[in-house]
Design a protein around this motif. Sequence first.
Motif, PDB file in Angstrom:
ATOM      1  N   LEU A   7     -32.152  13.213  23.160  1.00 45.91           N
ATOM      2  CA  LEU A   7     -32.492  12.608  24.421  1.00 45.91           C
ATOM      3  C   LEU A   7     -33.047  13.694  25.503  1.00 45.91           C
ATOM      4  O   LEU A   7     -32.708  14.943  25.563  1.00 45.91           O
ATOM      5  CB  LEU A   7     -31.264  12.106  25.386  1.00 45.91           C
ATOM      6  N   THR A   8     -33.877  13.306  26.425  1.00 45.68           N
ATOM      7  CA  THR A   8     -34.287  14.220  27.435  1.00 45.68           C
ATOM      8  C   THR A   8     -33.249  14.382  28.569  1.00 45.68           C
ATOM      9  O   THR A   8     -32.268  13.630  28.445  1.00 45.68           O
ATOM     10  CB  THR A   8     -35.694  13.582  28.098  1.00 45.68           C
ATOM     11  N   ASP A   9     -33.459  15.451  29.531  1.00 40.65           N
ATOM     12  CA  ASP A   9     -32.481  15.556  30.556  1.00 40.65           C
ATOM     13  C   ASP A   9     -32.290  14.232  31.334  1.00 40.65           C
ATOM     14  O   ASP A   9     -31.243  13.964  31.955  1.00 40.65           O
ATOM     15  CB  ASP A   9     -32.819  16.631  31.458  1.00 40.65           C
ATOM     16  N   GLU A  10     -33.526  13.665  31.595  1.00 34.48           N
ATOM     17  CA  GLU A  10     -33.251  12.374  32.378  1.00 34.48           C
ATOM     18  C   GLU A  10     -32.624  11.303  31.763  1.00 34.48           C
ATOM     19  O   GLU A  10     -32.018  10.748  32.491  1.00 34.48           O
ATOM     20  CB  GLU A  10     -34.872  12.059  32.761  1.00 34.48           C
ATOM     21  N   GLU A  11     -32.834  11.002  30.456  1.00 37.15           N
ATOM     22  CA  GLU A  11     -32.132  10.186  29.726  1.00 37.15           C
ATOM     23  C   GLU A  11     -30.663  10.369  29.537  1.00 37.15           C
ATOM     24  O   GLU A  11     -29.726   9.476  29.829  1.00 37.15           O
ATOM     25  CB  GLU A  11     -32.701  10.009  28.307  1.00 37.15           C
ATOM     26  N   LEU A  12     -30.086  11.812  29.642  1.00 31.69           N
ATOM     27  CA  LEU A  12     -28.720  12.067  29.496  1.00 31.69           C
ATOM     28  C   LEU A  12     -28.263  11.501  30.789  1.00 31.69           C
ATOM     29  O   LEU A  12     -27.213  11.179  31.147  1.00 31.69           O
ATOM     30  CB  LEU A  12     -28.652  13.547  29.223  1.00 31.69           C
ATOM     31  N   ALA A  13     -28.925  12.153  31.974  1.00 28.59           N
ATOM     32  CA  ALA A  13     -28.394  11.763  33.190  1.00 28.59           C
ATOM     33  C   ALA A  13     -28.105  10.335  33.591  1.00 28.59           C
ATOM     34  O   ALA A  13     -27.071  10.012  34.083  1.00 28.59           O
ATOM     35  CB  ALA A  13     -29.383  12.569  34.331  1.00 28.59           C
ATOM     36  N   LEU A  14     -29.015   9.606  33.008  1.00 27.56           N
ATOM     37  CA  LEU A  14     -29.027   8.194  33.106  1.00 27.56           C
ATOM     38  C   LEU A  14     -27.646   7.704  32.334  1.00 27.56           C
ATOM     39  O   LEU A  14     -27.158   6.652  32.827  1.00 27.56           O
ATOM     40  CB  LEU A  14     -30.278   7.366  32.780  1.00 27.56           C
ATOM     41  N   SER A  15     -27.781   8.121  31.063  1.00 28.53           N
ATOM     42  CA  SER A  15     -26.604   7.762  30.161  1.00 28.53           C
ATOM     43  C   SER A  15     -25.174   8.137  30.895  1.00 28.53           C
ATOM     44  O   SER A  15     -24.109   7.285  30.868  1.00 28.53           O
ATOM     45  CB  SER A  15     -26.530   8.581  28.977  1.00 28.53           C
ATOM     46  N   TYR A  16     -24.977   9.327  31.406  1.00 31.27           N
ATOM     47  CA  TYR A  16     -23.846   9.934  32.179  1.00 31.27           C
ATOM     48  C   TYR A  16     -23.473   8.621  33.263  1.00 31.27           C
ATOM     49  O   TYR A  16     -22.392   8.577  33.693  1.00 31.27           O
ATOM     50  CB  TYR A  16     -24.251  11.301  32.515  1.00 31.27           C
ATOM     51  N   GLY A  19     -21.725   6.206  32.269  1.00 33.29           N
ATOM     52  CA  GLY A  19     -20.279   6.417  31.575  1.00 33.29           C
ATOM     53  C   GLY A  19     -20.027   7.063  30.343  1.00 33.29           C
ATOM     54  O   GLY A  19     -19.032   7.454  29.979  1.00 33.29           O
ATOM     55  N   ASP A  20     -21.215   7.734  30.005  1.00 31.53           N
ATOM     56  CA  ASP A  20     -21.041   8.490  28.809  1.00 31.53           C
ATOM     57  C   ASP A  20     -20.858  10.278  29.225  1.00 31.53           C
ATOM     58  O   ASP A  20     -21.873  10.869  29.671  1.00 31.53           O
ATOM     59  CB  ASP A  20     -22.531   8.397  28.074  1.00 31.53           C
ATOM     60  N   ASN A  21     -19.767  10.488  29.170  1.00 29.10           N
ATOM     61  CA  ASN A  21     -19.546  11.744  29.530  1.00 29.10           C
ATOM     62  C   ASN A  21     -19.851  12.811  28.491  1.00 29.10           C
ATOM     63  O   ASN A  21     -20.134  13.767  28.968  1.00 29.10           O
ATOM     64  CB  ASN A  21     -17.877  11.882  29.529  1.00 29.10           C
ATOM     65  N   LYS A  22     -20.172  12.404  27.122  1.00 27.86           N
ATOM     66  CA  LYS A  22     -20.886  13.385  26.528  1.00 27.86           C
ATOM     67  C   LYS A  22     -22.360  13.832  26.828  1.00 27.86           C
ATOM     68  O   LYS A  22     -22.696  14.852  26.575  1.00 27.86           O
ATOM     69  CB  LYS A  22     -20.775  13.038  24.893  1.00 27.86           C
ATOM     70  N   ALA A  23     -22.769  12.888  27.443  1.00 29.49           N
ATOM     71  CA  ALA A  23     -24.099  12.918  27.887  1.00 29.49           C
ATOM     72  C   ALA A  23     -24.132  14.170  28.756  1.00 29.49           C
ATOM     73  O   ALA A  23     -25.019  14.865  29.122  1.00 29.49           O
ATOM     74  CB  ALA A  23     -24.814  11.667  28.442  1.00 29.49           C
ATOM     75  N   PHE A  24     -23.150  14.150  29.860  1.00 26.44           N
ATOM     76  CA  PHE A  24     -22.993  15.209  30.764  1.00 26.44           C
ATOM     77  C   PHE A  24     -22.908  16.463  30.310  1.00 26.44           C
ATOM     78  O   PHE A  24     -23.292  17.539  30.740  1.00 26.44           O
ATOM     79  CB  PHE A  24     -22.111  14.880  31.896  1.00 26.44           C
ATOM     80  N   ASP A  25     -21.803  16.494  28.911  1.00 25.43           N
ATOM     81  CA  ASP A  25     -21.546  17.805  28.488  1.00 25.43           C
ATOM     82  C   ASP A  25     -22.811  18.450  27.838  1.00 25.43           C
ATOM     83  O   ASP A  25     -22.963  19.792  28.072  1.00 25.43           O
ATOM     84  CB  ASP A  25     -20.630  17.564  27.390  1.00 25.43           C
ATOM     85  N   GLU A  26     -23.725  17.524  27.302  1.00 28.05           N
ATOM     86  CA  GLU A  26     -25.005  18.054  26.654  1.00 28.05           C
ATOM     87  C   GLU A  26     -25.834  18.551  27.756  1.00 28.05           C
ATOM     88  O   GLU A  26     -26.591  19.583  27.806  1.00 28.05           O
ATOM     89  CB  GLU A  26     -25.829  16.980  25.914  1.00 28.05           C
ATOM     90  N   LEU A  27     -25.854  18.014  29.250  1.00 30.74           N
ATOM     91  CA  LEU A  27     -26.839  18.321  30.280  1.00 30.74           C
ATOM     92  C   LEU A  27     -26.362  19.793  30.752  1.00 30.74           C
ATOM     93  O   LEU A  27     -27.131  20.636  30.799  1.00 30.74           O
ATOM     94  CB  LEU A  27     -26.584  17.357  31.254  1.00 30.74           C
ATOM     95  N   LEU A  28     -24.988  19.914  30.666  1.00 25.97           N
ATOM     96  CA  LEU A  28     -24.361  21.077  31.167  1.00 25.97           C
ATOM     97  C   LEU A  28     -24.633  22.184  30.299  1.00 25.97           C
ATOM     98  O   LEU A  28     -25.266  23.408  30.918  1.00 25.97           O
ATOM     99  CB  LEU A  28     -22.792  20.888  31.528  1.00 25.97           C
ATOM    100  N   SER A  29     -24.761  21.936  28.961  1.00 24.23           N
ATOM    101  CA  SER A  29     -24.888  22.947  28.126  1.00 24.23           C
ATOM    102  C   SER A  29     -26.569  23.340  28.150  1.00 24.23           C
ATOM    103  O   SER A  29     -26.938  24.677  27.963  1.00 24.23           O
ATOM    104  CB  SER A  29     -24.519  22.833  26.476  1.00 24.23           C
ATOM    105  N   ARG A  30     -27.155  22.395  28.379  1.00 24.55           N
ATOM    106  CA  ARG A  30     -28.864  22.941  28.389  1.00 24.55           C
ATOM    107  C   ARG A  30     -29.192  23.671  29.700  1.00 24.55           C
ATOM    108  O   ARG A  30     -30.184  24.429  29.436  1.00 24.55           O
ATOM    109  CB  ARG A  30     -29.443  21.430  28.187  1.00 24.55           C
TER     110      ARG A  30
END
Length: 198
Positions: A7-16, A19-30
């Motif tokens: 997923l792109t950062d934008e898609e991760l942000a929208l997933s977060y 309610g998808d907390n794993k999406a935020f974890d991925e955003l943070l690590s990137r």
Amino acid sequence: MENIKKLTDEELALSYIKGDNKAFDELLSRNQNKLFSYILFIVRDEDKANDLFQETFVKVITKLHQGRYVDSGKFGAWIMRIAHNVIMDWYREQRARNIVEPTEENDLSNIGGSNILDSNVENQFVKEQVMCDVKKMMNLLPPTQREVVFMRFYQNMSFKEIAELTGVSINTSLGRMRYAILNLRRMTKEHNIVLQLD
């Protein structure tokens, strides 16, 4: 479920936001290395950079939950702006703390030390004047050159990121920067402006 790494950062942000907390974890690590490096470069203190980094991500989370993020394909630039604002708030707070309050009789003769020297006031004035001159000259640049200078020096973005955000090639971004610098140099000579910070 899609592989979160794809997923792109934008898609991760929208997933977060959904309610998808794993999406935020991925955003943070990137984004954490680039963001922390930027903050550390500005404040030059690792402990303070850690504090400001944490504050930045708290604001990112808050703004995401408030629905203040709009998917524009520029998530990296968005969080860099938030970090920049957090740093500026910190600088303003530091400046406010260094204001000297007068004594009851308004007698400031008992104040001493190297933090209140005329030369410091003069240096600050010179720095403010230089930055004012730079901003005035930047406003005279063509919009495409002004944009690349702002993104590169005020947002600390790479030429690759600038190229992606502006929809041009890296060579075009580099060319715009080159012309902007040439124009700024020409303006300093024409107006006899000295741009030097000690």
